[in-house]
Motif scaffolding. Structure first.
Motif, PDB file in Angstrom:
ATOM      1  N   ASP A 119       0.861  -1.195   0.000  1.00 34.75           N
ATOM      2  CA  ASP A 119       0.000   0.000   0.000  1.00 34.75           C
ATOM      3  C   ASP A 119       0.896   1.243   0.000  1.00 34.75           C
ATOM      4  OD1 ASP A 119       0.906  -0.731   2.529  1.00 34.75           O
ATOM      5  OD2 ASP A 119      -0.972  -0.330   3.566  1.00 34.75           O
ATOM      6  N   LEU A 120       1.312   1.640  -1.214  1.00 33.33           N
ATOM      7  CA  LEU A 120       2.350   2.672  -1.368  1.00 33.33           C
ATOM      8  C   LEU A 120       1.725   4.070  -1.527  1.00 33.33           C
ATOM      9  CD1 LEU A 120       5.384   3.268  -1.831  1.00 33.33           C
ATOM     10  CD2 LEU A 120       5.028   2.699  -4.239  1.00 33.33           C
ATOM     11  N   THR A 121       2.014   4.950  -0.588  1.00 33.61           N
ATOM     12  CA  THR A 121       1.498   6.331  -0.673  1.00 33.61           C
ATOM     13  C   THR A 121       2.478   7.190  -1.487  1.00 33.61           C
ATOM     14  OG1 THR A 121       2.671   7.110   1.289  1.00 33.61           O
ATOM     15  CG2 THR A 121       0.492   6.121   1.652  1.00 33.61           C
ATOM     16  N   PRO A 122       2.072   8.401  -1.876  1.00 31.07           N
ATOM     17  CA  PRO A 122       2.957   9.247  -2.691  1.00 31.07           C
ATOM     18  C   PRO A 122       4.290   9.561  -2.014  1.00 31.07           C
ATOM     19  CG  PRO A 122       0.716  10.049  -2.805  1.00 31.07           C
ATOM     20  CD  PRO A 122       0.716   8.952  -1.771  1.00 31.07           C
ATOM     21  N   ASP A 123       4.330   9.712  -0.685  1.00 31.15           N
ATOM     22  CA  ASP A 123       5.609  10.006  -0.018  1.00 31.15           C
ATOM     23  C   ASP A 123       6.153   8.800   0.743  1.00 31.15           C
ATOM     24  OD1 ASP A 123       3.834   9.935   2.088  1.00 31.15           O
ATOM     25  OD2 ASP A 123       4.025  12.055   2.622  1.00 31.15           O
ATOM     26  N   ALA A 124       5.567   7.639   0.488  1.00 30.77           N
ATOM     27  CA  ALA A 124       5.997   6.374   1.113  1.00 30.77           C
ATOM     28  C   ALA A 124       5.926   6.416   2.642  1.00 30.77           C
ATOM     29  CB  ALA A 124       7.386   5.946   0.632  1.00 30.77           C
ATOM     30  N   LEU A 125       5.072   7.277   3.188  1.00 29.78           N
ATOM     31  CA  LEU A 125       4.809   7.306   4.631  1.00 29.78           C
ATOM     32  C   LEU A 125       3.345   6.917   4.852  1.00 29.78           C
ATOM     33  CD1 LEU A 125       6.595  10.652   5.649  1.00 29.78           C
ATOM     34  CD2 LEU A 125       7.378   8.312   6.073  1.00 29.78           C
ATOM     35  N   PRO A 126       3.048   6.337   6.006  1.00 29.87           N
ATOM     36  CA  PRO A 126       1.666   5.900   6.247  1.00 29.87           C
ATOM     37  C   PRO A 126       0.714   7.059   6.550  1.00 29.87           C
ATOM     38  CG  PRO A 126       3.021   5.543   8.196  1.00 29.87           C
ATOM     39  CD  PRO A 126       3.954   6.010   7.120  1.00 29.87           C
ATOM     40  N   VAL A 127      -0.554   6.742   6.553  1.00 28.46           N
ATOM     41  CA  VAL A 127      -1.580   7.634   7.108  1.00 28.46           C
ATOM     42  C   VAL A 127      -1.991   7.038   8.452  1.00 28.46           C
ATOM     43  CG1 VAL A 127      -3.974   8.416   6.881  1.00 28.46           C
ATOM     44  CG2 VAL A 127      -2.458   8.416   4.876  1.00 28.46           C
ATOM     45  N   ILE A 128      -1.824   7.817   9.525  1.00 25.86           N
ATOM     46  CA  ILE A 128      -2.333   7.411  10.848  1.00 25.86           C
ATOM     47  C   ILE A 128      -3.089   8.629  11.343  1.00 25.86           C
ATOM     48  CG2 ILE A 128      -1.780   6.450  13.116  1.00 25.86           C
ATOM     49  CD1 ILE A 128       1.003   5.707  12.053  1.00 25.86           C
ATOM     50  N   ASP A 129      -4.406   8.596  11.199  1.00 25.99           N
ATOM     51  CA  ASP A 129      -5.170   9.836  11.427  1.00 25.99           C
ATOM     52  C   ASP A 129      -6.665   9.529  11.491  1.00 25.99           C
ATOM     53  OD1 ASP A 129      -5.631  12.543  11.730  1.00 25.99           O
ATOM     54  OD2 ASP A 129      -4.957  13.112   9.725  1.00 25.99           O
ATOM     55  N   ARG A 130      -7.407  10.511  11.999  1.00 21.73           N
ATOM     56  CA  ARG A 130      -8.865  10.498  11.841  1.00 21.73           C
ATOM     57  C   ARG A 130      -9.181  11.048  10.461  1.00 21.73           C
ATOM     58  NH1 ARG A 130     -11.036  10.067  17.058  1.00 21.73           N
ATOM     59  NH2 ARG A 130      -9.408  10.501  18.559  1.00 21.73           N
ATOM     60  N   LEU A 131     -10.304  10.621   9.882  1.00 22.60           N
ATOM     61  CA  LEU A 131     -10.716  11.221   8.618  1.00 22.60           C
ATOM     62  C   LEU A 131     -11.664  12.365   8.928  1.00 22.60           C
ATOM     63  CD1 LEU A 131     -11.202   8.161   6.247  1.00 22.60           C
ATOM     64  CD2 LEU A 131      -9.149   9.435   6.840  1.00 22.60           C
ATOM     65  N   PRO A 132     -11.679  13.411   8.081  1.00 20.24           N
ATOM     66  CA  PRO A 132     -12.483  14.601   8.368  1.00 20.24           C
ATOM     67  C   PRO A 132     -13.944  14.259   8.662  1.00 20.24           C
ATOM     68  CG  PRO A 132     -11.138  14.933   6.413  1.00 20.24           C
ATOM     69  CD  PRO A 132     -10.952  13.509   6.825  1.00 20.24           C
ATOM     70  N   GLY A 133     -14.438  14.775   9.777  1.00 16.82           N
ATOM     71  CA  GLY A 133     -15.857  14.623  10.112  1.00 16.82           C
ATOM     72  C   GLY A 133     -16.222  13.265  10.681  1.00 16.82           C
ATOM     73  N   LEU A 134     -15.240  12.398  10.906  1.00 24.11           N
ATOM     74  CA  LEU A 134     -15.534  11.055  11.422  1.00 24.11           C
ATOM     75  C   LEU A 134     -14.745  10.865  12.719  1.00 24.11           C
ATOM     76  CD1 LEU A 134     -15.258   9.208   8.001  1.00 24.11           C
ATOM     77  CD2 LEU A 134     -17.370   9.693   9.259  1.00 24.11           C
ATOM     78  N   ASP A 135     -15.334  11.375  13.799  1.00 24.12           N
ATOM     79  CA  ASP A 135     -14.588  11.476  15.057  1.00 24.12           C
ATOM     80  C   ASP A 135     -14.211  10.150  15.695  1.00 24.12           C
ATOM     81  OD1 ASP A 135     -14.554  14.122  14.859  1.00 24.12           O
ATOM     82  OD2 ASP A 135     -16.152  14.524  16.331  1.00 24.12           O
ATOM     83  N   ASN A 136     -15.022   9.120  15.446  1.00 29.13           N
ATOM     84  CA  ASN A 136     -14.730   7.845  16.123  1.00 29.13           C
ATOM     85  C   ASN A 136     -14.015   6.844  15.220  1.00 29.13           C
ATOM     86  OD1 ASN A 136     -16.816   7.270  14.419  1.00 29.13           O
ATOM     87  ND2 ASN A 136     -18.013   6.087  15.911  1.00 29.13           N
ATOM     88  N   LEU A 137     -13.410   7.353  14.148  1.00 30.30           N
ATOM     89  CA  LEU A 137     -12.682   6.463  13.223  1.00 30.30           C
ATOM     90  C   LEU A 137     -11.229   6.902  13.095  1.00 30.30           C
ATOM     91  CD1 LEU A 137     -12.579   4.291  10.878  1.00 30.30           C
ATOM     92  CD2 LEU A 137     -13.123   6.179   9.335  1.00 30.30           C
ATOM     93  N   VAL A 138     -10.303   5.974  13.330  1.00 29.42           N
ATOM     94  CA  VAL A 138      -8.883   6.222  13.031  1.00 29.42           C
ATOM     95  C   VAL A 138      -8.463   5.231  11.957  1.00 29.42           C
ATOM     96  CG1 VAL A 138      -6.524   5.958  13.939  1.00 29.42           C
ATOM     97  CG2 VAL A 138      -8.218   7.285  15.216  1.00 29.42           C
ATOM     98  N   VAL A 139      -7.755   5.753  10.952  1.00 30.17           N
ATOM     99  CA  VAL A 139      -7.241   4.916   9.867  1.00 30.17           C
ATOM    100  C   VAL A 139      -5.731   4.791  10.028  1.00 30.17           C
ATOM    101  CG1 VAL A 139      -6.924   4.761   7.367  1.00 30.17           C
ATOM    102  CG2 VAL A 139      -9.068   5.616   8.296  1.00 30.17           C
ATOM    103  N   ALA A 140      -5.224   3.578   9.890  1.00 34.69           N
ATOM    104  CA  ALA A 140      -3.771   3.349   9.907  1.00 34.69           C
ATOM    105  C   ALA A 140      -3.451   2.431   8.729  1.00 34.69           C
ATOM    106  CB  ALA A 140      -3.339   2.715  11.232  1.00 34.69           C
TER     107      ALA A 140
END
Ligand SMILES: Cc1cc2nc3c(=O)[nH]c(=O)nc-3n(C[C@H](O)[C@H](O)[C@H](O)COP(=O)(O)OP(=O)(O)OC[C@H]3O[C@@H](n4cnc5c(N)ncnc54)[C@H](O)[C@@H]3O)c2cc1C
Length: 392
Positions: free
Chosen positions: A318-339
């Motif tokens: 799962d290769l992102t443009p800068d080769a770093l992960p996403v570890i964050d909440r998505l906008p407007g979704l307070d009870n969801l964290v994506v890693a």
């Protein structure tokens, strides 16, 4: 938290790879009610397909502190989990096969030594052979990081999952999440192929399939998903203790503690097809990639050519443009964290990134600078993808 006790949440962790299971354990340890759900089972995708190097060398500056913290954790993991992870802190040797690769490695050593990493430049074959006597005479230089290493990925993921289960987490394997349903504040319902769940919070660690679940909510992590071919030999006499990488990332190799060589190709385009075989997700490698991988690995480690081939598979990243992960909440979704988006090097740092994701969900200090892992950094994304750095 400052003196206030944390409210107990019902957390659904989607994905039983290294990220999901380490997050689940952190949440269970903090007293939350946790369920881990996976379409297949523990380590079914990248966390089982992986080479499983545990590496700090060659890490992006944003990831280096996580990798160093992870190496500190790995040392005590068997004890913490009450199980064998097969972790060995036996080093990472990054090889140069010509002068141009030697220059690349020399620059990396200068850079990362300045950042405080114990990384040495070995300027000739003789020095490299002191670490790995089985190397061929094609090697002209190398870097060596003695505190890097490797582990058994399936044993590690299973150990995290079982430890979390021991603390009350529920493991629901063979169940696929079909969609996440949002209301005004966050995720209200999670629909699986068996039931509808109403979790208090959701931690999404679905690897290469993350966008299948976030795209219907109007979000997208810009991912490329290249594939890598992996070969595993039958057990051989002990010959190689460090993980081997090369300057241009077109192969990596290690010898597992059971004597089997486990080697990887460079990355190539993947058409995106997963075949289910015996209830597991399988990506078929190409014959050409198998042949090239055998040639590349044998040219630096001649004994590999004589080993018996026991298994071959492919895995996708799962290769992102800068080769770093996403570890964050998505906008407007307070009870969801994506890693997700670990870009081919999320195994070694998994014990730390899972914990970071869990702390983010708990609303406490994640303990590391996570600005570089924000979801919204790709909002104005137009640039080309960063090159892949697969070095174990
Ligand atoms: C060939 C190869 C070599 C690698 N080498 C290294 C290395 O040497 N060192 C290193 O640090 N990293 C390496 N990596 C990368 C590393 O393995 C991954 O970054 C890491 O394992 C990702 O873990 P994860 O938990 O985020 O994702 P995964 O392990 O992919 O887990 C995601 C899980 O989510 C589940 N899932 C997805 N969608 C759903 C759904 N809708 N419902 C239910 N479940 C779902 C999947 O079944 C899967 O089990 C390599 C990767 C590959 C493929």
């Amino acid at each position: 938290m400052t003196g206030m006790s944390e409210t107990t949440m019902d957390v659904l962790v989607i994905g039983a790879g290294i990220t999901g299971v380490s997050a689940a354990l952190e949440l269970a340890e903090a007293g939350h009610r946790v369920e881990i759900i996976d379409a297949y089972g523990p380590a079914a995708m990248a966390s089982g397909w992986t080479l499983a190097g545990v590496r700090q060398s060659g890490r992006h500056p944003a990831e280096l502190p996580l990798a160093r913290a992870a190496v500190a954790l790995w040392g005590d993991l068997d004890e913490k989990l009450g199980a064998q992870t097969g972790y060995r802190r036996s080093g990472n040797l990054r090889l140069a096969r010509n002068d141009s690769e030697a220059a690349t490695i020399r620059a990396l050593v200068d850079d990362q030594s300045r950042a405080g990493l114990d990384l040495t430049f070995l300027s000739d074959l003789k020095d490299a052979r002191e670490i790995a006597p089985a190397l061929s005479d094609r090697i002209v230089a190398a870097s060596f990081c003695p505190t890097d290493g490797h582990a058994d990925p399936v044993a590690t993921v299973e150990a995290f999952a079982r430890r979390a289960e021991g603390l009350g987490a529920r493991l629901s394997f063979g169940e696929r999440v079909i969609r996440l349903e949002a209301d005004g504040a966050g995720i209200a319902r999670v629909v699986t192929d068996r039931r509808t769940i109403t979790p208090g919070a959701v931690l999404l660690a679905a690897g290469i399939l993350v966008n299948d679940l976030v795209a219907p909510l109007g979000h997208q992590i810009p991912l490329r998903r290249p594939m890598v071919t992996v070969l595993r030999s039958a057990a051989c006499a002990p010959l190689l203790s460090p993980v081997l990488g090369v300057a241009n990332a077109d192969m990596a190799a290690r010898q597992e503690i059971n004597g089997r060589f486990r080697v990887t190709s460079g990355a190539e385009d993947w058409p995106g097809d997963i075949v289910e075989t015996n209830g597991r997700p399988v990506i078929h490698p190409r014959m050409r990639a198998i042949r090239e991988t055998i040639e590349k690995v044998s040219s630096v480690l001649p004994a590999f050519a004589e080993a018996e081939l026991a298994e071959v598979w492919a895995g996708a990243l799962d290769l992102t443009p800068d080769a770093l992960p996403v570890i964050d909440r998505l906008p407007g979704l307070d009870n969801l964290v994506v890693a997700a988006g670990f870009s081919g090097h999320g195994f070694g740092i998994g014990p730390v990134t899972g914990a970071i994701a869990a702390r983010l969900l708990r609303g406490i200090d994640p303990g590391h600078d996570i600005q570089p892992f924000r979801f919204d950094r790709f909002a104005a994304h137009t640039a080309a993808h960063a090159p892949l750095t697969l070095h174990g």
